[in-house]
Design a protein around this motif. Sequence first.
Motif, PDB file in Angstrom:
ATOM      1  N   ASP A  61       0.813  -1.206   0.000  1.00 23.13           N
ATOM      2  CA  ASP A  61       0.000   0.000   0.000  1.00 23.13           C
ATOM      3  C   ASP A  61       0.851   1.263   0.000  1.00 23.13           C
ATOM      4  O   ASP A  61       0.309   2.351   0.147  1.00 23.13           O
ATOM      5  CB  ASP A  61      -0.924   0.008   1.213  1.00 23.13           C
ATOM      6  CG  ASP A  61      -1.943  -1.120   1.179  1.00 23.13           C
ATOM      7  OD1 ASP A  61      -2.192  -1.661   0.084  1.00 23.13           O
ATOM      8  OD2 ASP A  61      -2.484  -1.457   2.238  1.00 23.13           O
ATOM      9  N   GLY A  62       2.170   1.112  -0.076  1.00 21.99           N
ATOM     10  CA  GLY A  62       3.042   2.283  -0.030  1.00 21.99           C
ATOM     11  C   GLY A  62       3.180   2.864   1.356  1.00 21.99           C
ATOM     12  O   GLY A  62       3.594   3.996   1.526  1.00 21.99           O
ATOM     13  N   LYS A  63       2.831   2.092   2.380  1.00 20.03           N
ATOM     14  CA  LYS A  63       2.956   2.556   3.759  1.00 20.03           C
ATOM     15  C   LYS A  63       4.112   1.812   4.418  1.00 20.03           C
ATOM     16  O   LYS A  63       4.238   0.602   4.286  1.00 20.03           O
ATOM     17  CB  LYS A  63       1.661   2.304   4.538  1.00 20.03           C
ATOM     18  CG  LYS A  63       0.488   3.083   3.996  1.00 20.03           C
ATOM     19  CD  LYS A  63      -0.768   2.778   4.763  1.00 20.03           C
ATOM     20  CE  LYS A  63      -1.953   3.509   4.157  1.00 20.03           C
ATOM     21  NZ  LYS A  63      -3.188   3.217   4.863  1.00 20.03           N
ATOM     22  N   PHE A  64       4.929   2.550   5.140  1.00 18.69           N
ATOM     23  CA  PHE A  64       6.069   1.964   5.833  1.00 18.69           C
ATOM     24  C   PHE A  64       5.871   2.095   7.325  1.00 18.69           C
ATOM     25  O   PHE A  64       5.276   3.066   7.802  1.00 18.69           O
ATOM     26  CB  PHE A  64       7.369   2.670   5.430  1.00 18.69           C
ATOM     27  CG  PHE A  64       7.748   2.439   3.997  1.00 18.69           C
ATOM     28  CD1 PHE A  64       8.538   1.358   3.648  1.00 18.69           C
ATOM     29  CD2 PHE A  64       7.312   3.308   3.004  1.00 18.69           C
ATOM     30  CE1 PHE A  64       8.887   1.149   2.326  1.00 18.69           C
ATOM     31  CE2 PHE A  64       7.663   3.106   1.685  1.00 18.69           C
ATOM     32  CZ  PHE A  64       8.449   2.013   1.345  1.00 18.69           C
ATOM     33  N   THR A  65       6.399   1.152   8.057  1.00 15.47           N
ATOM     34  CA  THR A  65       6.373   1.190   9.511  1.00 15.47           C
ATOM     35  C   THR A  65       7.812   1.177  10.000  1.00 15.47           C
ATOM     36  O   THR A  65       8.565   0.271   9.636  1.00 15.47           O
ATOM     37  CB  THR A  65       5.629  -0.040  10.078  1.00 15.47           C
ATOM     38  OG1 THR A  65       4.328  -0.088   9.497  1.00 15.47           O
ATOM     39  CG2 THR A  65       5.520   0.034  11.585  1.00 15.47           C
ATOM     40  N   PRO A  66       8.224   2.176  10.784  1.00 18.61           N
ATOM     41  CA  PRO A  66       9.612   2.199  11.253  1.00 18.61           C
ATOM     42  C   PRO A  66       9.889   1.058  12.228  1.00 18.61           C
ATOM     43  O   PRO A  66       9.003   0.620  12.970  1.00 18.61           O
ATOM     44  CB  PRO A  66       9.739   3.555  11.946  1.00 18.61           C
ATOM     45  CG  PRO A  66       8.350   3.980  12.257  1.00 18.61           C
ATOM     46  CD  PRO A  66       7.452   3.310  11.261  1.00 18.61           C
ATOM     47  N   ALA A  67      11.119   0.588  12.185  1.00 25.16           N
ATOM     48  CA  ALA A  67      11.571  -0.445  13.123  1.00 25.16           C
ATOM     49  C   ALA A  67      12.984  -0.077  13.558  1.00 25.16           C
ATOM     50  O   ALA A  67      13.791   0.377  12.744  1.00 25.16           O
ATOM     51  CB  ALA A  67      11.560  -1.816  12.453  1.00 25.16           C
ATOM     52  N   LEU A  68      13.271  -0.239  14.823  1.00 26.55           N
ATOM     53  CA  LEU A  68      14.589   0.099  15.354  1.00 26.55           C
ATOM     54  C   LEU A  68      15.595  -0.983  15.002  1.00 26.55           C
ATOM     55  O   LEU A  68      15.280  -2.175  15.057  1.00 26.55           O
ATOM     56  CB  LEU A  68      14.527   0.264  16.867  1.00 26.55           C
ATOM     57  CG  LEU A  68      13.679   1.422  17.386  1.00 26.55           C
ATOM     58  CD1 LEU A  68      13.648   1.409  18.907  1.00 26.55           C
ATOM     59  CD2 LEU A  68      14.223   2.747  16.878  1.00 26.55           C
ATOM     60  N   LEU A  69      16.793  -0.541  14.651  1.00 25.12           N
ATOM     61  CA  LEU A  69      17.892  -1.477  14.453  1.00 25.12           C
ATOM     62  C   LEU A  69      18.688  -1.549  15.756  1.00 25.12           C
ATOM     63  O   LEU A  69      18.625  -0.640  16.587  1.00 25.12           O
ATOM     64  CB  LEU A  69      18.784  -1.005  13.304  1.00 25.12           C
ATOM     65  CG  LEU A  69      18.157  -1.087  11.918  1.00 25.12           C
ATOM     66  CD1 LEU A  69      19.098  -0.471  10.875  1.00 25.12           C
ATOM     67  CD2 LEU A  69      17.814  -2.513  11.550  1.00 25.12           C
ATOM     68  N   PRO A  70      19.456  -2.607  15.960  1.00 26.23           N
ATOM     69  CA  PRO A  70      20.256  -2.726  17.192  1.00 26.23           C
ATOM     70  C   PRO A  70      21.166  -1.517  17.390  1.00 26.23           C
ATOM     71  O   PRO A  70      21.596  -0.876  16.425  1.00 26.23           O
ATOM     72  CB  PRO A  70      21.071  -4.003  16.948  1.00 26.23           C
ATOM     73  CG  PRO A  70      20.275  -4.784  15.961  1.00 26.23           C
ATOM     74  CD  PRO A  70      19.613  -3.758  15.077  1.00 26.23           C
ATOM     75  N   TYR A  71      21.471  -1.213  18.649  1.00 20.28           N
ATOM     76  CA  TYR A  71      22.234  -0.010  18.980  1.00 20.28           C
ATOM     77  C   TYR A  71      23.606   0.011  18.306  1.00 20.28           C
ATOM     78  O   TYR A  71      24.121   1.078  17.969  1.00 20.28           O
ATOM     79  CB  TYR A  71      22.384   0.144  20.497  1.00 20.28           C
ATOM     80  CG  TYR A  71      23.445  -0.747  21.098  1.00 20.28           C
ATOM     81  CD1 TYR A  71      24.760  -0.311  21.224  1.00 20.28           C
ATOM     82  CD2 TYR A  71      23.141  -2.026  21.531  1.00 20.28           C
ATOM     83  CE1 TYR A  71      25.740  -1.125  21.756  1.00 20.28           C
ATOM     84  CE2 TYR A  71      24.100  -2.845  22.058  1.00 20.28           C
ATOM     85  CZ  TYR A  71      25.402  -2.396  22.173  1.00 20.28           C
ATOM     86  OH  TYR A  71      26.363  -3.215  22.695  1.00 20.28           O
ATOM     87  N   GLN A  72      24.233  -1.150  18.069  1.00 24.31           N
ATOM     88  CA  GLN A  72      25.558  -1.182  17.456  1.00 24.31           C
ATOM     89  C   GLN A  72      25.553  -0.507  16.080  1.00 24.31           C
ATOM     90  O   GLN A  72      26.529   0.131  15.692  1.00 24.31           O
ATOM     91  CB  GLN A  72      26.055  -2.623  17.286  1.00 24.31           C
ATOM     92  CG  GLN A  72      26.279  -3.356  18.585  1.00 24.31           C
ATOM     93  CD  GLN A  72      25.078  -4.182  19.005  1.00 24.31           C
ATOM     94  OE1 GLN A  72      23.935  -3.801  18.778  1.00 24.31           O
ATOM     95  NE2 GLN A  72      25.333  -5.318  19.633  1.00 24.31           N
TER      96      GLN A  72
END
Length: 120
Positions: free
Chosen positions: A1-12
């Motif tokens: 649908d052209g919608k993105f959901t942010p996701a955190l990457l590991p702190y490193q």
Amino acid sequence: DGKFTPALLPYQVQLSTVNAATVTDINGDDLPDLITAGNLASFQPQFGSIDAGFGHVLINQGKRIFSVLSDQRSGLMVTGITKDIAQMQYRGSFTLIFARNNNQVLMYIKQPVQHKSVKK
């Protein structure tokens, strides 16, 4: 649908810039893993450089969760400012090429997994 959901990457991965990334299934589990590299040194001298990154292999755990494969396990140590990563086959092995600013390219060849034999 052209919608993105942010996701955190590991702190490193957040200790430096990420200028280049490539997607591949590095561990053969049919989930797309990430390989990243970066660093940045174009700031004025009084601000220093952002160069704490040495490249990362991020293993996909599913459900948008990634874990960092340790440097010792991945063998990855990309110094300098990386601007691009390319994947290729070299002599039948999966190979990564890291293009770095004002420096030689780095080539990493994935070694085959050695399985320990089990005595019966």
